[in-house]
Design an enzyme around this catalytic site. Sequence first.
Site, PDB file in Angstrom:
ATOM      1  N   LYS A 253       0.848  -1.191   0.000  1.00  0.00           N
ATOM      2  CA  LYS A 253       0.000   0.000   0.000  1.00  0.00           C
ATOM      3  C   LYS A 253       0.885   1.243   0.000  1.00  0.00           C
ATOM      4  O   LYS A 253       1.715   1.429   0.887  1.00  0.00           O
ATOM      5  CB  LYS A 253      -0.930  -0.008   1.227  1.00  0.00           C
ATOM      6  CG  LYS A 253      -1.749   1.291   1.373  1.00  0.00           C
ATOM      7  CD  LYS A 253      -2.835   1.194   2.450  1.00  0.00           C
ATOM      8  CE  LYS A 253      -3.444   2.566   2.746  1.00  0.00           C
ATOM      9  NZ  LYS A 253      -4.500   2.526   3.767  1.00  0.00           N
ATOM     10  N   ASP A 258      -3.296  10.166   3.197  1.00  0.00           N
ATOM     11  CA  ASP A 258      -4.675   9.692   3.310  1.00  0.00           C
ATOM     12  C   ASP A 258      -5.494  10.703   4.113  1.00  0.00           C
ATOM     13  O   ASP A 258      -5.499  10.677   5.346  1.00  0.00           O
ATOM     14  CB  ASP A 258      -4.702   8.310   3.985  1.00  0.00           C
ATOM     15  CG  ASP A 258      -6.128   7.761   4.106  1.00  0.00           C
ATOM     16  OD1 ASP A 258      -7.048   8.354   3.497  1.00  0.00           O
ATOM     17  OD2 ASP A 258      -6.305   6.736   4.797  1.00  0.00           O
ATOM     18  N   LYS A 265     -11.116  12.602   7.383  1.00  0.00           N
ATOM     19  CA  LYS A 265     -10.723  12.223   8.733  1.00  0.00           C
ATOM     20  C   LYS A 265     -10.775  13.444   9.649  1.00  0.00           C
ATOM     21  O   LYS A 265     -10.409  14.531   9.246  1.00  0.00           O
ATOM     22  CB  LYS A 265      -9.296  11.669   8.738  1.00  0.00           C
ATOM     23  CG  LYS A 265      -9.143  10.296   8.099  1.00  0.00           C
ATOM     24  CD  LYS A 265      -7.700   9.821   8.160  1.00  0.00           C
ATOM     25  CE  LYS A 265      -7.501   8.505   7.433  1.00  0.00           C
ATOM     26  NZ  LYS A 265      -8.144   7.363   8.095  1.00  0.00           N
ATOM     27  N   ASP A 276       1.086   6.627   5.395  1.00  0.00           N
ATOM     28  CA  ASP A 276       0.185   5.557   4.954  1.00  0.00           C
ATOM     29  C   ASP A 276       0.786   4.757   3.794  1.00  0.00           C
ATOM     30  O   ASP A 276       0.059   4.169   3.002  1.00  0.00           O
ATOM     31  CB  ASP A 276      -1.171   6.174   4.554  1.00  0.00           C
ATOM     32  CG  ASP A 276      -2.327   5.207   4.732  1.00  0.00           C
ATOM     33  OD1 ASP A 276      -2.144   4.171   5.410  1.00  0.00           O
ATOM     34  OD2 ASP A 276      -3.410   5.492   4.186  1.00  0.00           O
ATOM     35  N   ASP A 335     -12.770   6.569   2.753  1.00  0.00           N
ATOM     36  CA  ASP A 335     -11.589   6.340   3.585  1.00  0.00           C
ATOM     37  C   ASP A 335     -11.112   4.885   3.517  1.00  0.00           C
ATOM     38  O   ASP A 335     -10.069   4.534   4.049  1.00  0.00           O
ATOM     39  CB  ASP A 335     -11.886   6.741   5.033  1.00  0.00           C
ATOM     40  CG  ASP A 335     -10.639   7.107   5.810  1.00  0.00           C
ATOM     41  OD1 ASP A 335      -9.542   7.127   5.203  1.00  0.00           O
ATOM     42  OD2 ASP A 335     -10.758   7.376   7.018  1.00  0.00           O
ATOM     43  N   GLU A 337      -9.727   3.510   1.152  1.00  0.00           N
ATOM     44  CA  GLU A 337      -9.059   3.688  -0.150  1.00  0.00           C
ATOM     45  C   GLU A 337      -7.969   2.651  -0.417  1.00  0.00           C
ATOM     46  O   GLU A 337      -7.803   2.209  -1.547  1.00  0.00           O
ATOM     47  CB  GLU A 337      -8.474   5.098  -0.230  1.00  0.00           C
ATOM     48  CG  GLU A 337      -7.076   5.314   0.377  1.00  0.00           C
ATOM     49  CD  GLU A 337      -7.008   5.103   1.889  1.00  0.00           C
ATOM     50  OE1 GLU A 337      -8.067   5.163   2.543  1.00  0.00           O
ATOM     51  OE2 GLU A 337      -5.902   4.860   2.416  1.00  0.00           O
ATOM     52  N   ARG A 339      -7.565  -0.479   0.222  1.00  0.00           N
ATOM     53  CA  ARG A 339      -7.987  -1.774  -0.325  1.00  0.00           C
ATOM     54  C   ARG A 339      -8.386  -1.676  -1.789  1.00  0.00           C
ATOM     55  O   ARG A 339      -8.236  -2.628  -2.546  1.00  0.00           O
ATOM     56  CB  ARG A 339      -9.111  -2.351   0.544  1.00  0.00           C
ATOM     57  CG  ARG A 339     -10.367  -1.528   0.552  1.00  0.00           C
ATOM     58  CD  ARG A 339     -11.280  -1.866   1.704  1.00  0.00           C
ATOM     59  NE  ARG A 339     -10.845  -1.272   2.964  1.00  0.00           N
ATOM     60  CZ  ARG A 339     -11.455  -1.414   4.126  1.00  0.00           C
ATOM     61  NH1 ARG A 339     -12.547  -2.167   4.204  1.00  0.00           N
ATOM     62  NH2 ARG A 339     -10.999  -0.834   5.216  1.00  0.00           N
TER      63      ARG A 339
HETATM   64  N1  BES Z   1      -4.859   4.406   6.478  1.00  0.00           N
HETATM   65  C1  BES Z   1      -6.052   4.074   7.176  1.00  0.00           C
HETATM   66  C2  BES Z   1      -5.791   3.094   8.322  1.00  0.00           C
HETATM   67  C3  BES Z   1      -4.922   3.611   9.429  1.00  0.00           C
HETATM   68  C4  BES Z   1      -5.495   4.260  10.510  1.00  0.00           C
HETATM   69  C5  BES Z   1      -3.553   3.428   9.397  1.00  0.00           C
HETATM   70  C6  BES Z   1      -4.691   4.743  11.529  1.00  0.00           C
HETATM   71  C7  BES Z   1      -2.748   3.908  10.406  1.00  0.00           C
HETATM   72  C8  BES Z   1      -3.306   4.559  11.483  1.00  0.00           C
HETATM   73  C9  BES Z   1      -7.075   3.467   6.231  1.00  0.00           C
HETATM   74  O1  BES Z   1      -7.044   3.922   4.927  1.00  0.00           O
HETATM   75  C10 BES Z   1      -8.430   3.819   6.755  1.00  0.00           C
HETATM   76  O2  BES Z   1      -8.757   4.959   6.735  1.00  0.00           O
HETATM   77  N2  BES Z   1      -9.169   2.818   7.220  1.00  0.00           N
HETATM   78  C11 BES Z   1     -10.466   3.032   7.734  1.00  0.00           C
HETATM   79  C12 BES Z   1     -11.400   2.026   7.108  1.00  0.00           C
HETATM   80  C13 BES Z   1     -12.855   2.315   7.307  1.00  0.00           C
HETATM   81  C14 BES Z   1     -13.258   3.519   6.494  1.00  0.00           C
HETATM   82  C15 BES Z   1     -13.656   1.142   6.850  1.00  0.00           C
HETATM   83  C16 BES Z   1     -10.397   2.855   9.250  1.00  0.00           C
HETATM   84  O3  BES Z   1      -9.623   2.013   9.713  1.00  0.00           O
HETATM   85  O4  BES Z   1     -11.067   3.587   9.945  1.00  0.00           O
HETATM   86 ZN    ZN Z   2      -5.198   4.645   4.287  1.00  0.00          ZN
HETATM   87 MN    MN Z   3      -8.236   5.683   4.655  1.00  0.00          MN
END
Ligand code: BES
Ligand code: ZN
Ligand code: MN
Length: 491
Positions: A253, A258, A265, A276, A335, A337, A339
């Site tokens: 990734k 992000d 966020k 990220d 968010d 993204e 995946r």
């Molecule tokens: N990059 C984030 C995950 C993340 C969060 C990494 C905190 C490091 C620290 C990822 O893209 C994300 O935003 N995931 C969301 C998914 C949700 C929208 C289903 C999450 O984990 O809240």
């Molecule tokens: Zn992310």
């Molecule tokens: Mn995200």
Amino acid sequence: MQIQRLVDLEDYEFDTLLVTYNHKNRLSIELGKVSEIFKALQDDDLVGGSKVYGLRGKDFSYQGQPYYNLIFIGIPEHASPRRYQLQFGAALKEAKKLKGRNLLMTAIGDDVSYWLSSAMRGILLADYSFDKYISDRKESPELNLGILTGVDSASFKKEEQYSHMMASAVTLARDLVNEPANVMTPAALADAAKEVCEKNNIKCTILEREDCEALGMNAFLAVARGSKQPPKLIVMEYNGRVTDEEKIALIGKGICYDSGGYNLKPTPGLKGMHKDMGGAAAIIAAMGAIAQSKLGINVTAVIPACENMVSGKAMRTGDIVASMSGKYIEVVNTDGEGRMTLADAITYAIRECGATSLIDVATLTGACITALGSRYTGVFSNSDELVAKLVQASILAGENIWRMPLGDDEYRDLNASAVADVANCGTQCGAIAAARFLNEFVERKPWIHMDIAGTSDSDADTEIYSKGGTGVATMTLYEFVKLMEKPYKSY
Ligand code: BES
Ligand code: ZN
Ligand code: MN
């Protein structure tokens, strides 16, 4: 840092002595003063178990040589390679606090070959800081480590070179992660990959937006669309065994920032989102080490690099995108993204590169941090066999992993969509839902997903870590690929 093998103490002037003690409080160096000091510390409960304690002394001496700092390192019974790394890393941090420059330790005994490289790596990994943007930083002087040992010079050199190679790979990964998003753009990440490829004779191809459009990588491009920074699909091909049909794909990734997109966020969530791309960084770094060691195996890295931003062109919730695989994805949450970019990268690896097995590494979910915290990487897989190899690799590497369930039929509807083939997010089991989403694209190939959201970043200076990128997964990936290397077939 210089590491040298010593057979005696002639010509080595040290100012810091590293003394280990085991679970029976036996010291690696038993000398009148050292034992006395240790006993005093014991009374004050400053040593014992896995405690690392350093003290500055002016009047300690060893066989006529003056030295100044004394550091006691607890080695618990049955210490793992991981534990050795952490203990010696903590010792290095103590040595730096005490302003030690020339360190001395001993490596003597039957079990030396078990722990020597872990100790070296721990010390090297702990000696890291990212301070290039601090104008009045103090240039820290290069340290020396002398190891008094009975290990023969050839074996010692092997351990030393391996440790230095691993540490510089992890350092590269950390540097890439720590660079801010205004520097480490997708283009800059592609340049970093190119540099590694040039140094190590790896084939490197950077696919531009138009190339990805032609391939139908609309899930990746949907994420990239909101940013002014053009996306880059980074492909690194190392063919160490051209006669072999098997090819491991490493998918990282590479979200250089992000923001969350329209599912923006909130302030605490935005913090650190330039990091990220820890998966991409680990893979770029591991590829360098793999090629440098000339491992006899074919490995291709595929890294979809882009930013997840907000703009008039950004993807919206409710959008339905046609992924490269042909599956339609409903964007339930912008968010989610990572995946989406990985889905197309996985399809690319299988269909365009001929991947026969896959590992993806991603800072994918906050839910994985909730589940496992910052010291265990979550692992998901459709292959018990591959996981067994990864567990072995992670032990050698000294990185913790923990397998989590994909759930098979139990969680069948986690990413169900009423309007498309699959939704990019579920409503529960965040880390599992993300893994199951990726599973939709692996076409039943043996595959491992590593969620490093918690382990990729350290919020403090501890043991082998400095605040910021940890470079996690670099060493595990290297060891994994090495374990997958097969002996030449005899024809
Ligand atoms: N990059 C984030 C995950 C993340 C969060 C990494 C905190 C490091 C620290 C990822 O893209 C994300 O935003 N995931 C969301 C998914 C949700 C929208 C289903 C999450 O984990 O809240
Ligand atoms: Zn992310
Ligand atoms: Mn995200």
